[in-house]
Design a protein around this motif. Structure first.
Motif, PDB file in Angstrom:
ATOM      1  N   VAL A  49     -46.674  -5.426 -22.145  1.00  0.00           N
ATOM      2  CA  VAL A  49     -47.763  -4.216 -22.264  1.00  0.00           C
ATOM      3  C   VAL A  49     -47.670  -3.639 -20.807  1.00  0.00           C
ATOM      4  O   VAL A  49     -47.951  -4.369 -19.797  1.00  0.00           O
ATOM      5  N   VAL A  50     -47.674  -2.408 -21.029  1.00  0.00           N
ATOM      6  CA  VAL A  50     -47.528  -1.681 -19.624  1.00  0.00           C
ATOM      7  C   VAL A  50     -48.603  -0.626 -19.514  1.00  0.00           C
ATOM      8  O   VAL A  50     -49.098   0.035 -20.661  1.00  0.00           O
ATOM      9  N   SER A  51     -48.864  -0.149 -18.316  1.00  0.00           N
ATOM     10  CA  SER A  51     -50.109   0.855 -18.302  1.00  0.00           C
ATOM     11  C   SER A  51     -49.474   2.231 -18.181  1.00  0.00           C
ATOM     12  O   SER A  51     -50.165   3.393 -18.572  1.00  0.00           O
ATOM     13  N   ASP A  52     -48.480   2.378 -17.515  1.00  0.00           N
ATOM     14  CA  ASP A  52     -47.707   3.621 -17.296  1.00  0.00           C
ATOM     15  C   ASP A  52     -46.342   3.448 -17.944  1.00  0.00           C
ATOM     16  O   ASP A  52     -45.395   3.048 -17.302  1.00  0.00           O
ATOM     17  N   LEU A  53     -46.083   4.032 -18.997  1.00  0.00           N
ATOM     18  CA  LEU A  53     -44.667   3.921 -19.690  1.00  0.00           C
ATOM     19  C   LEU A  53     -43.539   4.549 -18.952  1.00  0.00           C
ATOM     20  O   LEU A  53     -42.574   3.823 -18.583  1.00  0.00           O
ATOM     21  N   ALA A  54     -43.793   5.838 -18.557  1.00  0.00           N
ATOM     22  CA  ALA A  54     -42.786   6.546 -17.438  1.00  0.00           C
ATOM     23  C   ALA A  54     -42.386   5.595 -16.509  1.00  0.00           C
ATOM     24  O   ALA A  54     -41.253   5.560 -15.980  1.00  0.00           O
ATOM     25  N   LYS A  55     -43.425   5.169 -15.587  1.00  0.00           N
ATOM     26  CA  LYS A  55     -42.990   4.541 -14.440  1.00  0.00           C
ATOM     27  C   LYS A  55     -42.577   3.102 -14.775  1.00  0.00           C
ATOM     28  O   LYS A  55     -41.433   2.847 -14.141  1.00  0.00           O
ATOM     29  N   SER A  56     -42.611   2.542 -15.920  1.00  0.00           N
ATOM     30  CA  SER A  56     -42.150   1.115 -16.398  1.00  0.00           C
ATOM     31  C   SER A  56     -40.649   1.471 -16.768  1.00  0.00           C
ATOM     32  O   SER A  56     -39.601   0.690 -16.424  1.00  0.00           O
TER      33      SER A  56
ATOM     34  N   ARG B 292     -35.045   0.524 -15.998  1.00  0.00           N
ATOM     35  CA  ARG B 292     -33.935   1.092 -16.052  1.00  0.00           C
ATOM     36  C   ARG B 292     -33.255   1.324 -14.843  1.00  0.00           C
ATOM     37  O   ARG B 292     -32.087   0.711 -14.650  1.00  0.00           O
ATOM     38  N   ASP B 293     -33.849   1.656 -13.774  1.00  0.00           N
ATOM     39  CA  ASP B 293     -33.236   2.133 -12.233  1.00  0.00           C
ATOM     40  C   ASP B 293     -33.270   0.857 -11.328  1.00  0.00           C
ATOM     41  O   ASP B 293     -32.371   0.650 -10.762  1.00  0.00           O
ATOM     42  N   VAL B 294     -34.127  -0.040 -11.538  1.00  0.00           N
ATOM     43  CA  VAL B 294     -34.247  -1.224 -10.660  1.00  0.00           C
ATOM     44  C   VAL B 294     -33.725  -2.409 -11.417  1.00  0.00           C
ATOM     45  O   VAL B 294     -32.990  -3.098 -10.651  1.00  0.00           O
ATOM     46  N   LEU B 295     -34.362  -2.787 -12.374  1.00  0.00           N
ATOM     47  CA  LEU B 295     -33.714  -3.991 -13.099  1.00  0.00           C
ATOM     48  C   LEU B 295     -32.192  -3.792 -13.733  1.00  0.00           C
ATOM     49  O   LEU B 295     -31.504  -4.916 -13.581  1.00  0.00           O
ATOM     50  N   GLY B 296     -32.075  -2.614 -14.164  1.00  0.00           N
ATOM     51  CA  GLY B 296     -30.614  -2.247 -14.644  1.00  0.00           C
ATOM     52  C   GLY B 296     -30.625  -2.449 -15.926  1.00  0.00           C
ATOM     53  O   GLY B 296     -29.249  -2.595 -16.580  1.00  0.00           O
TER      54      GLY B 296
ATOM     55  N   ALA C 127     -30.833  -9.802 -24.038  1.00  0.00           N
ATOM     56  CA  ALA C 127     -32.096  -9.945 -24.604  1.00  0.00           C
ATOM     57  C   ALA C 127     -32.563  -8.633 -24.804  1.00  0.00           C
ATOM     58  O   ALA C 127     -32.398  -7.622 -24.525  1.00  0.00           O
ATOM     59  N   TRP C 128     -33.694  -8.688 -25.800  1.00  0.00           N
ATOM     60  CA  TRP C 128     -34.171  -7.333 -26.088  1.00  0.00           C
ATOM     61  C   TRP C 128     -35.898  -7.289 -25.283  1.00  0.00           C
ATOM     62  O   TRP C 128     -36.416  -8.348 -25.388  1.00  0.00           O
ATOM     63  N   LEU C 129     -36.064  -6.277 -24.698  1.00  0.00           N
ATOM     64  CA  LEU C 129     -37.470  -6.072 -24.148  1.00  0.00           C
ATOM     65  C   LEU C 129     -38.174  -4.911 -24.837  1.00  0.00           C
ATOM     66  O   LEU C 129     -37.576  -3.810 -24.718  1.00  0.00           O
ATOM     67  N   LEU C 130     -39.357  -5.011 -25.258  1.00  0.00           N
ATOM     68  CA  LEU C 130     -39.948  -4.078 -25.664  1.00  0.00           C
ATOM     69  C   LEU C 130     -41.267  -3.700 -24.906  1.00  0.00           C
ATOM     70  O   LEU C 130     -42.220  -4.457 -24.641  1.00  0.00           O
ATOM     71  N   LEU C 131     -41.425  -2.430 -24.430  1.00  0.00           N
ATOM     72  CA  LEU C 131     -42.555  -2.159 -23.486  1.00  0.00           C
ATOM     73  C   LEU C 131     -43.635  -1.287 -24.269  1.00  0.00           C
ATOM     74  O   LEU C 131     -42.932  -0.271 -25.087  1.00  0.00           O
ATOM     75  N   VAL C 132     -44.604  -1.609 -24.412  1.00  0.00           N
ATOM     76  CA  VAL C 132     -45.772  -0.853 -25.217  1.00  0.00           C
ATOM     77  C   VAL C 132     -46.933  -0.673 -23.925  1.00  0.00           C
ATOM     78  O   VAL C 132     -47.255  -1.448 -23.564  1.00  0.00           O
ATOM     79  N   THR C 133     -47.361   0.354 -24.318  1.00  0.00           N
ATOM     80  CA  THR C 133     -48.923   0.654 -24.043  1.00  0.00           C
ATOM     81  C   THR C 133     -49.733  -0.146 -24.651  1.00  0.00           C
ATOM     82  O   THR C 133     -49.739  -0.456 -25.884  1.00  0.00           O
ATOM     83  N   GLY C 134     -50.960  -0.263 -24.034  1.00  0.00           N
ATOM     84  CA  GLY C 134     -52.013  -1.108 -24.724  1.00  0.00           C
ATOM     85  C   GLY C 134     -52.790  -0.696 -25.864  1.00  0.00           C
ATOM     86  O   GLY C 134     -52.423   0.607 -25.900  1.00  0.00           O
TER      87      GLY C 134
ATOM     88  N   PHE D 143     -40.249 -11.428  -8.217  1.00  0.00           N
ATOM     89  CA  PHE D 143     -40.583 -10.019  -7.989  1.00  0.00           C
ATOM     90  C   PHE D 143     -41.319  -9.757  -8.977  1.00  0.00           C
ATOM     91  O   PHE D 143     -41.280 -10.497 -10.226  1.00  0.00           O
ATOM     92  N   ARG D 144     -42.082  -8.371  -9.167  1.00  0.00           N
ATOM     93  CA  ARG D 144     -42.947  -7.890 -10.196  1.00  0.00           C
ATOM     94  C   ARG D 144     -42.675  -6.686 -10.399  1.00  0.00           C
ATOM     95  O   ARG D 144     -42.180  -5.729  -9.847  1.00  0.00           O
ATOM     96  N   ASP D 145     -42.748  -6.505 -11.856  1.00  0.00           N
ATOM     97  CA  ASP D 145     -42.745  -5.152 -12.295  1.00  0.00           C
ATOM     98  C   ASP D 145     -43.722  -4.119 -12.065  1.00  0.00           C
ATOM     99  O   ASP D 145     -45.080  -4.814 -11.291  1.00  0.00           O
ATOM    100  N   PRO D 146     -43.995  -2.857 -12.293  1.00  0.00           N
ATOM    101  CA  PRO D 146     -45.244  -2.241 -11.831  1.00  0.00           C
ATOM    102  C   PRO D 146     -46.438  -2.634 -12.234  1.00  0.00           C
ATOM    103  O   PRO D 146     -47.438  -2.395 -11.595  1.00  0.00           O
ATOM    104  N   ASP D 147     -46.581  -3.336 -13.352  1.00  0.00           N
ATOM    105  CA  ASP D 147     -47.687  -3.811 -14.009  1.00  0.00           C
ATOM    106  C   ASP D 147     -48.041  -5.188 -13.262  1.00  0.00           C
ATOM    107  O   ASP D 147     -49.188  -5.728 -13.758  1.00  0.00           O
ATOM    108  N   GLY D 148     -47.071  -5.906 -12.737  1.00  0.00           N
ATOM    109  CA  GLY D 148     -47.393  -7.287 -12.244  1.00  0.00           C
ATOM    110  C   GLY D 148     -46.829  -8.458 -13.263  1.00  0.00           C
ATOM    111  O   GLY D 148     -46.845  -9.590 -12.925  1.00  0.00           O
TER     112      GLY D 148
END
Length: 136
Positions: free
Chosen positions: A17-24, A29-33, A52-59, A120-125
């Motif tokens: 779960v992410v707070s800002d989808l565009a930032k995540s 894409r650009d940092v983790l690859g 693996a599959w990662l699904l980013l969703v807003t809350g 390391f952490r992603d933008p949401d921690g």
């Protein structure tokens, strides 16, 4: 009906779960690859990464299929209920590449004898670990 579970053709997707989808999306894409597979209406994005599959969703609040469950991004980065480990052949090299792409590591790689690892952490921690296992 088969009672085989797990069965061929199944895949596990980890939901974050992410707070800002565009930032995540930019981070994954650009940092983790990770490879962006698909985006859905500005509220979710699917990535593939290292098999693996990662699904980013807003809350969001409860739904009919998950009553009484609210999806929320982490409220504090120093309290972790899950983390993901990326096993790498060379932790120092992975650290250098990810750091140069913008990943903010908690420390440089630490040698624990049987493994070398760095977090390391992603933008949401959400916490990630790069880990190099050493032969026993």
């Amino acid at each position: 009906m088969s009672d085989a579970f797990p069965a061929e053709g199944m895949a596990l997707t980890h939901i974050l779960v992410v707070s800002d989808l565009a930032k995540s999306v930019a981070f994954y894409r650009d940092v983790l690859g990770a490879d962006l597979y698909r985006e859905y209406g500005g509220t979710s994005a699917v990535f593939t990464f290292a098999g693996a599959w990662l699904l980013l969703v807003t809350g969001g609040g409860p739904t009919s299929d998950k009553p009484n469950v609210t999806f929320a991004s982490p409220d504090t980065p120093d309290r972790v209920s899950h983390a993901m480990t990326i096993r790498v052949p060379d932790c120092h090299a992975a650290y250098a590449v990810l750091r140069d792409r913008g990943a903010a590591f908690l420390t440089p790689p630490v040698d624990h004898g049987a493994e070398i690892r760095a977090f390391f952490r992603d933008p949401d921690g959400h916490l990630f670990e790069v880990s190099e296992a050493r032969p026993a």
